[in-house]
Design an enzyme around this catalytic site. Structure first.
Site, PDB file in Angstrom:
ATOM      1  N   ASP A  44       0.855  -1.264   0.022  1.00 48.81           N
ATOM      2  CA  ASP A  44       0.005  -0.012  -0.148  1.00 48.81           C
ATOM      3  C   ASP A  44       0.890   1.263   0.049  1.00 48.81           C
ATOM      4  O   ASP A  44       1.699   1.205   0.842  1.00 48.81           O
ATOM      5  CB  ASP A  44      -0.791  -0.064   1.290  1.00 48.81           C
ATOM      6  CG  ASP A  44      -2.162  -0.783   1.132  1.00 48.81           C
ATOM      7  OD1 ASP A  44      -2.320  -1.424   0.122  1.00 48.81           O
ATOM      8  OD2 ASP A  44      -2.880  -0.626   2.145  1.00 48.81           O
ATOM      9  N   LYS A 101      -8.411   0.509  -5.369  1.00 42.74           N
ATOM     10  CA  LYS A 101      -9.403  -0.343  -4.516  1.00 42.74           C
ATOM     11  C   LYS A 101     -10.669   0.692  -5.050  1.00 42.74           C
ATOM     12  O   LYS A 101     -10.622   1.709  -5.126  1.00 42.74           O
ATOM     13  CB  LYS A 101      -9.273   0.209  -3.057  1.00 42.74           C
ATOM     14  CG  LYS A 101      -8.265  -0.829  -2.281  1.00 42.74           C
ATOM     15  CD  LYS A 101      -8.377  -0.750  -0.837  1.00 42.74           C
ATOM     16  CE  LYS A 101      -6.975  -1.346  -0.145  1.00 42.74           C
ATOM     17  NZ  LYS A 101      -7.126  -2.737  -0.222  1.00 42.74           N
ATOM     18  N   GLY A 173      -5.506  -2.847   8.829  1.00 44.27           N
ATOM     19  CA  GLY A 173      -5.155  -1.849   9.495  1.00 44.27           C
ATOM     20  C   GLY A 173      -4.957  -1.967  11.075  1.00 44.27           C
ATOM     21  O   GLY A 173      -4.856  -0.932  11.759  1.00 44.27           O
ATOM     22  N   ARG A 185      -6.346 -20.360   6.971  1.00 40.23           N
ATOM     23  CA  ARG A 185      -6.500 -21.783   7.612  1.00 40.23           C
ATOM     24  C   ARG A 185      -7.906 -22.327   7.349  1.00 40.23           C
ATOM     25  O   ARG A 185      -8.330 -23.373   6.922  1.00 40.23           O
ATOM     26  CB  ARG A 185      -6.422 -22.030   9.192  1.00 40.23           C
ATOM     27  CG  ARG A 185      -4.890 -21.945   9.355  1.00 40.23           C
ATOM     28  CD  ARG A 185      -4.691 -22.569  10.849  1.00 40.23           C
ATOM     29  NE  ARG A 185      -3.007 -22.604  11.199  1.00 40.23           N
ATOM     30  CZ  ARG A 185      -2.187 -23.369  10.736  1.00 40.23           C
ATOM     31  NH1 ARG A 185      -2.612 -24.466  10.044  1.00 40.23           N
ATOM     32  NH2 ARG A 185      -0.972 -23.395  11.410  1.00 40.23           N
ATOM     33  N   GLY A 234      -3.174  -7.331   7.958  1.00 41.59           N
ATOM     34  CA  GLY A 234      -2.405  -7.762   9.160  1.00 41.59           C
ATOM     35  C   GLY A 234      -1.035  -7.991   9.312  1.00 41.59           C
ATOM     36  O   GLY A 234      -0.331  -8.357  10.403  1.00 41.59           O
ATOM     37  N   GLY A 255      -0.252  -3.801   4.007  1.00 44.47           N
ATOM     38  CA  GLY A 255      -1.145  -2.318   3.964  1.00 44.47           C
ATOM     39  C   GLY A 255      -0.203  -1.271   4.851  1.00 44.47           C
ATOM     40  O   GLY A 255       0.749  -0.869   4.554  1.00 44.47           O
ATOM     41  N   SER A 256      -0.725  -1.285   5.732  1.00 43.47           N
ATOM     42  CA  SER A 256      -0.074  -0.389   6.782  1.00 43.47           C
ATOM     43  C   SER A 256       1.104  -0.556   7.370  1.00 43.47           C
ATOM     44  O   SER A 256       1.833   0.324   7.993  1.00 43.47           O
ATOM     45  CB  SER A 256      -1.210  -0.047   8.156  1.00 43.47           C
ATOM     46  OG  SER A 256      -2.618   0.072   7.546  1.00 43.47           O
TER      47      SER A 256
END
Lengths: 314, 212
Positions: A44, A101, A173, A185, A234, A255-256
């Site tokens: 990102d 996005k 995030g 999983r 995550g 992402g973050s």
């Protein structure tokens, strides 16, 4: 078994005669493009400068957006497609593919991104959904789509609509990998369970999964999704990225996790290396050294249900 | 019949490597295994030992170049070639093999590191972005029927040096070339069910001297 009726996925069969004119926007091109991201990291970025840092660090693509999920979460309000100008500036800044996005179900945001020539569209639960019942019919587009999924049924519904790539939803995030692990999983476990079923049970399995029958047949025959399957939501450290590869995913979105850390350049390079060398713990140890502080992160249990993004999508 | 031909050319003891830093290396692996070849994934210099051929797959060339730096693979791959190894680069892999690269990220000063093992100038993203990606039947020198060529944000060969031979062109632009034991294709044979170019590569491997 009539193999050709199941011929979806990374190996393509060409019905003869092939036309002499070049074909664009075909499933083979869209899904084949997604294959090229495998073993890679998609990052990102919110500015052209961040995009250049990501490219130099070895990102296989960048996701252009106005705010990373951690800030979307903090700011609240409605999160929409980014300003096309920002996306175009990022496209001009780098030579690697650029993704962007759109809100779930927002056909016109997707048409706008296709018109400016974005390479891949993420129909994403990170943005506020525009439609609370229906997703975009992605097979209608020349540009390929990636969609999030928490389980096998959701993944196959998205592929049925034309998604060329699937990713776990995780919980974007948060810098907390637990939800991405749970979704990986779940999807991979359901694939293994499906493979163990005899062929005559597949229609009932399709009913229970709420998934298209022919795609259930594909998974039964091949033991994998018909398209590339990435981790997202995550991932914050090289070890997180290696964990997702260990679980059996094809690559990772971060992402973050990169630009909310104290040293984005080093962390980005380290995560790129970790995805390549995930089977080599000694090398992972070297890669993980001295990267500075990761993003702070959020304990998922402290999120009230309305703050969970993964519940979006139908 | 194909399997027999391949095993005659190349003893099973000498595997083919597939550079597995990033990209579609699994598809090459599967195609080679279908043809009866032993395959090893290559991530570190030590993985090159004893290989007779090496495929550099499609993926993102800037990512692979970065990982080649990190793993210090540039010189070992050149040494592998010098010692008689055969190489084939598809798409991003062709960029890595080329003498010169055009269209490198501006922030890299317009330069992108490459192996220089085939006398080509390769222009990145020569046919445009993903929405311009295309598939087309391609006439290839030496193949009786056209090859189903898949071009994905593909490069093209903007200059072909004297030592290199063009085996296929699309719209007048060279997209498949060979120089000695080195083969470069701008498109992705590994994404199709057509193994003819993989068989051609195994023939090149058979001509080379296996690396001890």
């Amino acid at each position: 078994m009539p193999e050709l009726t199941l011929a979806r996925g990374p190996v393509f069969f060409y019905p003869a005669p092939m036309t002499q004119t070049p074909q664009t926007g075909t499933p083979a091109l869209k899904e084949g493009f997604a294959e090229m991201f495998k073993g890679g990291v998609i990052m990102d970025v919110v500015t052209p400068e961040q995009a250049r840092i990501a490219e130099a660090a070895g990102a296989t693509a960048v996701m252009a957006l106005e705010r990373v999920p951690a800030d979307i979460r903090k700011d609240g309000g409605v999160a929409r497609m980014s300003d096309p100008r920002l996306i175009k500036e990022i496209m001009a800044a780098v030579t690697i593919p650029v993704m962007a996005k759109v809100r779930i179900g927002h056909v016109m945001e997707a048409r706008i991104l296709e018109a400016i020539g974005v390479d891949f569209i993420d129909e994403s639960e990170v943005l506020t959904p525009a439609d609370d019942q229906f997703h975009i019919l992605k097979s209608d587009f020349r540009v390929p789509f990636v969609c999030g999924a928490k389980n096998l049924g959701e993944a196959l519904r998205r592929v049925g609509e034309g998604a060329s790539m699937i990713r776990t939803k995780g919980e974007a995030g948060t810098g907390n990998v637990v939800e991405a692990v749970r979704h990986a999983r779940t999807v991979l476990g359901e694939i293994r369970a499906l493979q163990a079923r005899p062929a005559e049970e597949l229609m009932t399995v399709a009913r229970d999964l709420q998934a298209p029958y022919h795609l259930v047949q594909y998974v039964h025959a091949h033991g994998k999704l018909p398209v590339v399957n990435f981790a997202a939501g995550g991932v914050a450290t090289p070890a997180d990225a290696a964990l997702m590869m260990h679980l059996g995913l094809d690559g990772v979105f971060v992402g973050s996790g990169i630009f909310k850390s104290s040293d984005p350049e080093r962390r980005a390079r380290a995560i790129v290396q970790a995805v390549t060398h995930w089977q080599n713990p000694a090398l992972l140890a070297e890669i993980s050294e001295d990267l500075g502080a990761p993003m702070t992160g959020i304990n998922i249990d402290s999120l009230i249900p309305e703050d969970r993004l993964a519940g979006r999508g139908w | 019949m194909v399997k027999e031909a391949v095993s005659r050319q190349r003893p099973a003891a000498s595997p083919i490597g597939v550079l597995a830093l990033q990209g579609a290396f699994r598809e090459h692996r599967q195609m080679l295994e279908t043809l009866g070849a032993a395959v090893r994934e290559v991530r570190l210099p030590a993985d090159l030992a004893g290989l007779s051929g090496l495929i550099l797959p499609g993926g993102e060339s800037t990512t692979m170049a970065r990982l080649m730096d990190d793993s210090a693979l540039w010189e070992p791959v050149r040494d592998f070639h010098a010692a008689g190894g055969a190489l084939w680069g598809t798409c991003a892999g062709a960029i890595l093999l080329a003498r010169e690269v055009e269209g490198a990220p501006p922030q890299f000063g317009g330069r992108q590191r490459s192996l220089g093992l085939i006398d080509l100038t390769v222009r990145r993203n020569a046919f445009g972005r993903q929405v311009d990606s295309f598939e087309v039947p391609l006439s290839v020198r030496g193949l009786a029927a056209p090859f189903p060529a898949v071009f994905i944000r593909a490069p093209a060969f903007s200059r072909v040096g004297e030592g290199a031979e063009v085996l296929a062109s699309h719209a007048g632009i060279p997209v498949l070339a060979r120089q000695g034991r080195v083969l470069a294709s701008a498109f992705h044979p590994e994404l199709t069910a057509d193994s003819r170019l993989h068989r051609l590569f195994l023939e090149l491997v058979g001509e080379g001297v296996p690396v001890s």
